[in-house]
Design a protein around this motif. Sequence first.
Motif, PDB file in Angstrom:
ATOM      1  N   SER A  75       3.433  12.901   4.030  1.00 39.52           N
ATOM      2  CA  SER A  75       4.137  12.558   2.795  1.00 39.52           C
ATOM      3  C   SER A  75       4.087  13.737   1.838  1.00 39.52           C
ATOM      4  O   SER A  75       3.414  14.742   2.074  1.00 39.52           O
ATOM      5  N   ARG A 134       0.810  -1.223   0.000  1.00 47.83           N
ATOM      6  CA  ARG A 134       0.000   0.000   0.000  1.00 47.83           C
ATOM      7  C   ARG A 134       0.843   1.273   0.000  1.00 47.83           C
ATOM      8  O   ARG A 134       0.425   2.303  -0.509  1.00 47.83           O
ATOM      9  N   HIS A 135       2.035   1.205   0.593  1.00 49.05           N
ATOM     10  CA  HIS A 135       2.876   2.393   0.704  1.00 49.05           C
ATOM     11  C   HIS A 135       4.322   2.035   0.372  1.00 49.05           C
ATOM     12  O   HIS A 135       4.721   0.862   0.442  1.00 49.05           O
ATOM     13  N   ARG A 155       8.441  10.689   2.839  1.00 51.54           N
ATOM     14  CA  ARG A 155       7.500  10.765   3.946  1.00 51.54           C
ATOM     15  C   ARG A 155       8.261  10.789   5.263  1.00 51.54           C
ATOM     16  O   ARG A 155       9.415  10.338   5.345  1.00 51.54           O
TER      17      ARG A 155
END
Length: 384
Positions: free
Chosen positions: A354, A271-272, A337
């Motif tokens: 981020s 997801r990130h 981030r």
Amino acid sequence: MQASLPRRDFSGDLRLLRIAALAAVIGAFSTLAARVLLLLIRFFTDLFFYGRFSLAELSPADNRLGAWVILVPAIGGLLIGLIARFGTEQIRGHGIPEAIEAILFKNSAMSPKVALLKPLASGIAIGSGGPFGAEGPIIMTSGAIGSLVAQHVRLTGGERKTLLVAGAVAGMMNAPVMAAVFAFEVTHDGNALLPLLAACAGAYGFTVLSMGRSILTEKIARRGRHIYREYGIDPLERHAVAEVMTTDVEWVDADATAAQVLASHFGPGQRHRAFPVLRDGLVAGMVDRGSLEHALARLAPDARIRDLVGLNPPLVALPGETCRAVAARLAVHKLERLPVVADPTAPRLLGLVSRSDLIQATAGLHAEEHERTALRGARARGRA
């Protein structure tokens, strides 16, 4: 990094007093430089038109050179050309574009030669009858003095810029109020003040609407440098990190193995790009796919995340910091981030900020500047 301070209208601190004191010193030296330039003009006027070494205030119109007077400006121009050729080419022109270029593109650094040779060349140019004024050379010389003082003190680039401008600001052009005050100072006619203000404001408005460049920036533009002179507030300065950060944060346990985290957080359902690492409930750093793959290539497969994040305090953001400050930190350290904590000495995770979060700060400005709506009338009611 200090804990967040209460937000204020202005960001000044005690360093502002130091800069103000240095600016006052520069102003005194600039006044002296202006006086020296006026004396040089008198000296060269007396030398070129009357053939004597003197500082007397004499008019070139009273000379007795006859037709030979036409050679005087040519001789002055020849001398200035030699100074520019063997000294520094920055003395060419009236000096204002060079001061602007130094401020915007040269880290506010100017050569000592400018402070010495600019008044000399200007004294020769004006004293030999050239069609020039003293304001531009004074700006260039005074700006050089401000730059030289700033280069010998430990300052930021922005503070050096302030001191350069402190030396040059008295004669800056294309400022309607300054132009009106200057004209009023010359005429001493109180009845002319209101027409002067109206004329200067109208002239300035006309140039903004009709001219792509001014006479001051055109020279710099021809060198391939763009100058944008609109005044505005950086939207990142108007918003705090707490207003844009993500609070629902997925994190990594420092006791997990690198292989486990690579499979669980960086697999097909990733997801990130990076995740904060928590050790004993405190932020220990950030981890991404590249660092995990590199660790697995040089360490045992059961290496733990706590062995990868290092011993130095992690880079973090504070909820009360401006988005602009955090954006600069991301750019300097080439990050995407940062974890947000309330206290860097006990960094308990509050959220994550981020680059994409920081962009949100500009959305409101876009709507304010570009979206057209009618708040009253038939159009507004129909839209509602």
